[in-house]
Design an enzyme around this catalytic site. Structure first.
Site, mmCIF file in Angstrom:
data_model
loop_
_atom_site.group_PDB
_atom_site.id
_atom_site.type_symbol
_atom_site.label_atom_id
_atom_site.label_comp_id
_atom_site.label_asym_id
_atom_site.label_seq_id
_atom_site.Cartn_x
_atom_site.Cartn_y
_atom_site.Cartn_z
ATOM 1 N N HIS A 24 0.795 -1.019 -0.028
ATOM 2 C CA HIS A 24 0.049 -0.075 0.019
ATOM 3 C C HIS A 24 0.960 1.103 -0.005
ATOM 4 C CE1 HIS A 24 -3.116 -2.678 2.344
ATOM 5 N NE2 HIS A 24 -2.687 -3.119 1.084
ATOM 6 N N GLU A 80 -7.505 -8.647 7.777
ATOM 7 C CA GLU A 80 -7.001 -8.141 6.511
ATOM 8 C C GLU A 80 -6.351 -9.295 5.511
ATOM 9 O OE1 GLU A 80 -4.016 -4.954 6.566
ATOM 10 O OE2 GLU A 80 -4.245 -4.385 4.710
ATOM 11 N N ASP A 82 -3.792 -10.235 3.925
ATOM 12 C CA ASP A 82 -2.607 -10.906 3.859
ATOM 13 C C ASP A 82 -2.554 -12.178 5.136
ATOM 14 O OD1 ASP A 82 -2.879 -8.783 5.701
ATOM 15 O OD2 ASP A 82 -0.635 -8.406 6.011
ATOM 16 N N ASP A 164 -0.587 -8.071 13.850
ATOM 17 C CA ASP A 164 0.528 -6.949 13.096
ATOM 18 C C ASP A 164 1.238 -6.371 13.981
ATOM 19 O OD1 ASP A 164 -0.310 -7.282 10.490
ATOM 20 O OD2 ASP A 164 -1.961 -5.631 10.498
HETATM 21 FE FE1 FEO Z 1 -3.172 -5.429 8.469
HETATM 22 FE FE2 FEO Z 1 -0.508 -7.719 8.025
HETATM 23 O O1 FEO Z 1 -2.355 -6.721 7.817
#
Ligand code: FEO
Length: 399
Positions: A24, A80, A82, A164
């Site tokens: 991102h 999320e 990932d 995270d």
């Molecule tokens: Fe907020 Fe590693 O995704």
């Protein structure tokens, strides 16, 4: 790679992404890992999944410990993609009895996957489940990194699975913090915090206070990205406290772009002015430095100075990119100013001041505009801008 036991009957079963170079807008120039964890017990529990298409790596790792179909529970610490990219397929594969998530996690799962018949069970801060010999306590950690995020804490192992938080984007075959050089590890953590978590610094402060109040006994922190903190979790907790309280160095960063080198020369004179006050600086061209590397210096430095020539009544596109990115990350408690050369209209300084105002930066001078090429006397004005910001930086430390 195969699974790695991080505590007795707790395994890392994630995947390594050596080649990802962007998250991102953040330059992940050393790749990353998507960490998933597995408890093998009376109830087998998987914590998070991985980003597609890394599912084969995760399944290979799980298979080295058990048949994935034997997983009983899935804990979704963060939705999320990932971490949840493989969640729908994993649920099809193992048909878990329950999928645990936070209240906001349920909403995020519903809006991402539109699930039908998933055995979702909402857990809140203070709730716990058992795998048999281990307890899993949940702590909601809203905005670290999304509203749904939560921690899973296993008191029997003094293990915090932290989603995270406390992670790094760094692809390695090493799994533990003590296996890599500490300064390099902390650099990756700092870049990760600067580019992902800076906007959520107030939430981070509250969370650290909450964790301290709960008196959690932690000797390992297992984040969803990068190295696992073994034996020294206090190092990263202390760093998060420093970053999230906007503690900066007695330094400055000058971010600029230039058309015909006038603004560049102004940047160097400003740097000399800062130095005359004992304030070291980094002079960073937005043309050659990646925005996410610039953001690291913004996190570190007390002084923030922006420069751009006027282009089409605005700023250089590179500066618009960097300033928009940095503003969105909400750095706070900075002091600074703006500068730039111009040909005929000269609006760049006004626009740059707008970015500083949005960051709630203390602007020590109204902004220095110089027509075309600076004269000797005008270089002195640049130097004086550096002196003014340098004094403001020092004042912040002398208060
Ligand atoms: Fe907020 Fe590693 O995704």
């Amino acid at each position: 790679m195969s699974a790695e036991e991080i505590k007795k009957n707790v395994y890392w079963v994630g995947a390594i992404d050596w080649n990802v170079r962007d998250f991102h807008g953040y330059s992940t120039n050393k790749g990353t890992t998507y960490n998933a964890y597995l408890i093998k017990d009376e109830k087998n529990i998987l914590f998070d999944t991985v980003k597609g298409p890394f599912e084969h790596e995760m399944l290979h790792n799980i298979n080295s410990v058990m048949n994935p179909k034997d997983i009983d529970y899935i804990v979704v610490n963060h939705v999320e993609l990932d971490h949840s990219g493989y969640l729908p397929e994993m649920i099809k594969l193992c048909q878990p009895e329950k999928v645990f998530c936070s209240p906001m996690g349920k909403k995020a799962i519903e809006s991402h996957f539109h699930p039908e018949g998933w055995p979702l069970e909402v857990v809140k801060s203070g709730d716990s489940i058992s795998s048999g010999s281990k307890t899993i306590q949940f702590l909601e950690t809203k905005m670290l990194h999304w509203p749904d995020s939560m921690f899973s804490y296993i008191p029997e192992d003094k293990l915090l699975i932290s989603s995270d938080a406390f992670g790094q984007h760094w692809a390695t075959t090493e799994r533990f913090s003590d296996q890599v050089p500490a300064p390099e590890l902390m650099d990756h953590c700092e870049k990760y915090y600067a580019n992902i978590l800076t906007p959520f610094s107030p939430n981070t402060q509250k969370l650290l206070a909450k964790v301290a109040e709960m008196g959690l006994d932690i000797d390992m922190i297992a984040p969803d990205h990068g190295l696992i903190w073994r034996d020294n979790p206090g190092d990263i907790i202390a760093a998060y406290d420093r970053w999230s309280s906007y503690t900066a160095d007695r330094t400055a960063v000058i971010i600029y772009d230039s058309m015909w080198h006038s603004t560049e020369k102004m940047a160097k004179s400003i740097s000399n002015g800062l130095l005359s006050e004992g304030v070291q600086s980094r002079v960073m061209s937005a043309k050659v430095n990646h925005r996410s590397d610039i953001m690291v210096e913004v996190l570190r430095a007390k002084g923030l100075i922006l420069g751009s020539p006027t282009l089409n009544n605005g700023v250089m596109p590179t500066m618009a990119d960097v300033c928009t990115y940095v503003k969105g990350l909400r750095p706070r408690k900075k002091v600074g100013g703006c500068f730039g050369s111009f040909g005929w209209s000269g609006e760049s300084v006004k626009h740059l001041n707008g970015f500083l105002e949005a960051m709630q930066c203390e602007i020590v001078e109204p902004g220095l505009k110089i027509k075309n090429v600076p004269t000797h006397d005008q270089f002195k004005e640049c130097f004086e801008l550096g002196v003014s910001v340098g004094k403001a930086v020092n004042a912040a430390f002398d208060d």
